[in-house]
Structure formats: C-alpha cells, structure tokens
Design an enzyme around this catalytic site. Structure first.
Site, mmCIF file in Angstrom:
data_model
loop_
_atom_site.group_PDB
_atom_site.id
_atom_site.type_symbol
_atom_site.label_atom_id
_atom_site.label_comp_id
_atom_site.label_asym_id
_atom_site.label_seq_id
_atom_site.Cartn_x
_atom_site.Cartn_y
_atom_site.Cartn_z
ATOM 1 N N ARG A 183 -1.665 13.872 -5.704
ATOM 2 C CA ARG A 183 -3.041 13.307 -5.953
ATOM 3 C C ARG A 183 -3.959 12.655 -4.807
ATOM 4 O O ARG A 183 -5.027 12.593 -5.037
ATOM 5 C CB ARG A 183 -2.995 12.180 -7.296
ATOM 6 C CG ARG A 183 -2.155 10.854 -6.737
ATOM 7 C CD ARG A 183 -2.274 9.977 -7.808
ATOM 8 N NE ARG A 183 -1.463 10.103 -8.981
ATOM 9 C CZ ARG A 183 -0.852 9.435 -10.053
ATOM 10 N NH1 ARG A 183 -1.133 8.061 -9.882
ATOM 11 N NH2 ARG A 183 -0.132 9.604 -10.820
ATOM 12 N N GLU A 188 12.808 -2.776 -0.100
ATOM 13 C CA GLU A 188 11.545 -3.105 -0.350
ATOM 14 C C GLU A 188 11.366 -4.114 -1.665
ATOM 15 O O GLU A 188 11.270 -3.394 -2.845
ATOM 16 C CB GLU A 188 10.529 -2.145 -0.115
ATOM 17 C CG GLU A 188 8.907 -2.723 -0.328
ATOM 18 C CD GLU A 188 7.987 -1.751 0.030
ATOM 19 O OE1 GLU A 188 8.160 -0.600 0.926
ATOM 20 O OE2 GLU A 188 6.857 -1.808 -0.677
ATOM 21 N N ARG A 248 3.125 12.262 -3.402
ATOM 22 C CA ARG A 248 3.622 12.326 -4.591
ATOM 23 C C ARG A 248 3.717 13.873 -5.179
ATOM 24 O O ARG A 248 3.002 14.628 -4.817
ATOM 25 C CB ARG A 248 2.220 11.503 -5.445
ATOM 26 C CG ARG A 248 2.122 10.362 -5.395
ATOM 27 C CD ARG A 248 1.119 9.518 -6.458
ATOM 28 N NE ARG A 248 1.786 9.353 -7.631
ATOM 29 C CZ ARG A 248 2.196 8.077 -8.161
ATOM 30 N NH1 ARG A 248 2.074 6.826 -7.558
ATOM 31 N NH2 ARG A 248 2.781 7.893 -9.279
ATOM 32 N N HIS A 299 -5.165 5.263 -0.114
ATOM 33 C CA HIS A 299 -6.429 5.385 -0.807
ATOM 34 C C HIS A 299 -7.591 5.767 -0.017
ATOM 35 O O HIS A 299 -8.814 5.988 -0.419
ATOM 36 C CB HIS A 299 -6.655 4.129 -1.346
ATOM 37 C CG HIS A 299 -5.757 3.740 -2.562
ATOM 38 N ND1 HIS A 299 -5.407 4.546 -3.907
ATOM 39 C CD2 HIS A 299 -4.585 2.922 -2.877
ATOM 40 C CE1 HIS A 299 -4.517 4.098 -4.497
ATOM 41 N NE2 HIS A 299 -4.031 3.057 -3.627
ATOM 42 N N ASN A 306 -0.744 0.927 4.389
ATOM 43 C CA ASN A 306 -0.888 2.213 3.422
ATOM 44 C C ASN A 306 -2.108 2.864 3.467
ATOM 45 O O ASN A 306 -3.120 2.187 2.822
ATOM 46 C CB ASN A 306 -0.168 1.904 2.233
ATOM 47 C CG ASN A 306 -0.109 2.961 1.100
ATOM 48 O OD1 ASN A 306 -0.955 3.694 1.010
ATOM 49 N ND2 ASN A 306 1.088 3.152 0.257
ATOM 50 N N THR A 331 2.366 3.081 -8.510
ATOM 51 C CA THR A 331 3.896 2.657 -8.792
ATOM 52 C C THR A 331 3.920 1.599 -9.443
ATOM 53 O O THR A 331 3.447 0.388 -9.204
ATOM 54 C CB THR A 331 4.603 2.618 -7.431
ATOM 55 O OG1 THR A 331 4.127 3.628 -6.678
ATOM 56 C CG2 THR A 331 6.228 2.548 -7.672
ATOM 57 N N HIS A 341 3.288 -4.430 -2.785
ATOM 58 C CA HIS A 341 2.827 -3.892 -3.775
ATOM 59 C C HIS A 341 1.716 -4.937 -4.201
ATOM 60 O O HIS A 341 2.301 -6.023 -4.487
ATOM 61 C CB HIS A 341 3.524 -3.389 -4.767
ATOM 62 C CG HIS A 341 3.091 -2.353 -5.718
ATOM 63 N ND1 HIS A 341 1.919 -2.593 -6.874
ATOM 64 C CD2 HIS A 341 2.963 -0.993 -5.840
ATOM 65 C CE1 HIS A 341 1.497 -1.602 -7.391
ATOM 66 N NE2 HIS A 341 2.181 -0.638 -6.655
ATOM 67 N N HIS A 387 2.430 7.813 0.741
ATOM 68 C CA HIS A 387 3.187 8.324 -0.394
ATOM 69 C C HIS A 387 2.804 9.679 -0.788
ATOM 70 O O HIS A 387 1.711 9.956 -1.284
ATOM 71 C CB HIS A 387 2.861 7.395 -1.563
ATOM 72 C CG HIS A 387 3.701 7.616 -2.865
ATOM 73 N ND1 HIS A 387 3.557 6.775 -3.800
ATOM 74 C CD2 HIS A 387 4.675 8.600 -3.196
ATOM 75 C CE1 HIS A 387 4.408 7.117 -4.755
ATOM 76 N NE2 HIS A 387 5.084 8.219 -4.441
ATOM 77 N N GLU A 410 6.696 7.082 1.962
ATOM 78 C CA GLU A 410 7.341 6.965 0.509
ATOM 79 C C GLU A 410 7.309 8.114 -0.422
ATOM 80 O O GLU A 410 6.551 8.798 -0.557
ATOM 81 C CB GLU A 410 5.955 6.057 -0.170
ATOM 82 C CG GLU A 410 6.088 4.446 -0.214
ATOM 83 C CD GLU A 410 5.123 3.695 -0.799
ATOM 84 O OE1 GLU A 410 4.663 4.184 -1.745
ATOM 85 O OE2 GLU A 410 4.771 2.845 -0.217
#
Ligand code: PXP
Length: 239
Positions: free
Chosen positions: A49, A151, A45, A10, A7, A101, A191, A43, A70
């Site tokens: 963000r 998941e 969103r 970040h 992922n 999340t 996660h 992801h 996601e």
C-alpha cells in the site's frame, strides 16, 4: 544516548495516493540521513500500500546509516529480506484491513513460526527485532526464541486519552524495558511517538533507538524533512 530511526512509509503513502513517482521515499530517506537520522525504516506490506519493492532495493544501495525492514513473518518477506539483506528486520503482525500496525506480534500464538523466521534470518547474518506489546511474558518469549532485539510497542501509551491511562500504559512500558534490559536484549521503541510524547521517555536510558514515522513525515510536509528530523533528534538527545 538513544538513536532515531526515521520511518519514511508515509512519504510513499502520499506518492501512492496518485500512483505516480513522487514524492520519493528514497529522497526523503537521504534528507533524513543528512539531518542526522541513525537509521531508515520501511515497512514492506503484503498489499504494497505504500512502500514498493523498488524502494527497498534502492534504499539498500543508498542508505549510509542502516536500513531496517519491517515485515510480517511470511515466506515471501523472508525471501525478500534474505535477498536484500537489511541491517535489521523488525517482525510485525499485519492485517490487510488495518490503517497501521495495531499491536505487537503475539508470541503466545505465533511462537513457533516466528522462531523459525528469526532462525532463518539470523542464521544468514540478519539480526531480528520483534515488535511486541509491553507484556513481561511476551518479552520472555522473544528472549527464548533468540531475537537480538525487541521493539516495545508505544502506541497504546501515545494514543491514551486520559492521564490515568497514560500513566498505566507508561508504567507497563518502563517495566517491559527494564525486563528486556535484564535479559540483555537490545531495546527499540516505537509507534505513535510525536514531538510531545517523546518527552515522557526522559531517563529511560535502556532504550537504544526510537522508530518514528508519522509525526516526522507530517511535520516535514510543513517545515521540510531536515528540520523535522533535526527537531526530533534534539528532543531525543535531551532525554
Ligand atoms: N514501529 C513499528 C513496528 C511500526 O509498525 C511503525 C509504523 O509503521 C512504527 C514504529 C512507526 O510508527 P509511527 O509512524 O506512528 O511513528
């Protein structure tokens, strides 16, 4: 042997901190693939963000392994997914005020709307995974509404601060994985997984893929993306 989806949200978080054009999550995704990642996760969103629409569109064109989107089960996101056609959609709950999340999608509460989303995506050839807590009833509901994959939320286990809580939460994950396997669901897990907590999954061969972001990107800041991904891949291969 389980796969690793990286992922890159970040990397985009760092970029958005300055609202400029770097570091580019697309570049990070390509490096992750070169280092052996089996998939790239982003992801998108509602509040944009970190990941932006532009990232998802470019990633769709350049990712060679698979692109996992996601998203919250909203009509806006379904429209984007139908247009972009990721290789897998993972449905997640989303709250604007959360840092990340916070838990799985509650299918007791959202069963009908999630079932509708799963239907619209899967009817258009996009398999759907549902991010859920390790509760048997949630897994049964995910199966009932025809999701191809679940998941399993590993955050509560990874964040546990006492051995007792760690054992309890891990036992629940094991039970959830076994049940999902019995129901012939594909099983992903993610996660909060880091270079230490991944080792707990030793022997749990029913898991198809781990979805890992924050720990890999954090290590990449210090040692580089390729090294960070390779180190995690090795740990997964040893499970
Ligand atoms: N899986 C899901 C459904 C997530 O929402 C996230 C966080 O974006 C991850 C996996 C990756 O979590 P982490 O960044 O803590 O590795």
């Amino acid at each position: 042997m389980a796969g690793l989806s990286v992922n890159v949200d970040h990397v985009a978080t760092l970029r958005e901190a300055r609202e400029i054009s770097y570091p580019d999550p697309v570049a990070a995704a390509l490096l992750a693939e070169l280092a052996g990642a089996d998939g790239i996760v982003v992801h998108l969103r509602k509040d944009r963000r970190h990941i932006q629409d532009r990232d998802v569109r470019i990633l769709r064109k350049v990712v060679q392994t698979k692109l996992i989107l996601e998203m919250a089960p909203t009509s806006e996101m379904v429209g984007i997914a139908l247009d972009i056609k990721p290789d897998l959609v993972t449905l997640v709950p989303e709250k604007r005020e959360e840092l990340t999340t916070e838990g799985g999608l509650d299918l007791f509460v959202h069963k009908n709307s999630v079932a509708e989303t799963v239907g619209s995506l899967q009817d258009n050839g996009i398999p759907v995974s549902i991010f859920i807590d390790s509760e048997p009833e949630q897994i049964k509901l995910a199966h009932k509404i025809n999701a191809s994959t679940v998941e399993i939320h590993t955050g509560t286990f990874c964040d546990a601060t006492t051995p007792q809580k760690r054992n309890q939460t891990f036992d629940k994950i094991v039970d959830a994985v076994k049940l999902a396997y019995k129901l012939k669901l594909k099983i992903n897990a993610g996660h909060g997984i880091c270079y230490n907590t991944i080792k707990a999954f030793n022997g749990l061969h029913e898991i198809d893929e781990f979805s890992i972001g924050h720990s890999i990107v954090s290590r990449a800041v210090l040692v580089g993306m390729e090294k960070a991904v390779k180190e995690m891949s090795v740990l997964i291969k040893e499970l």
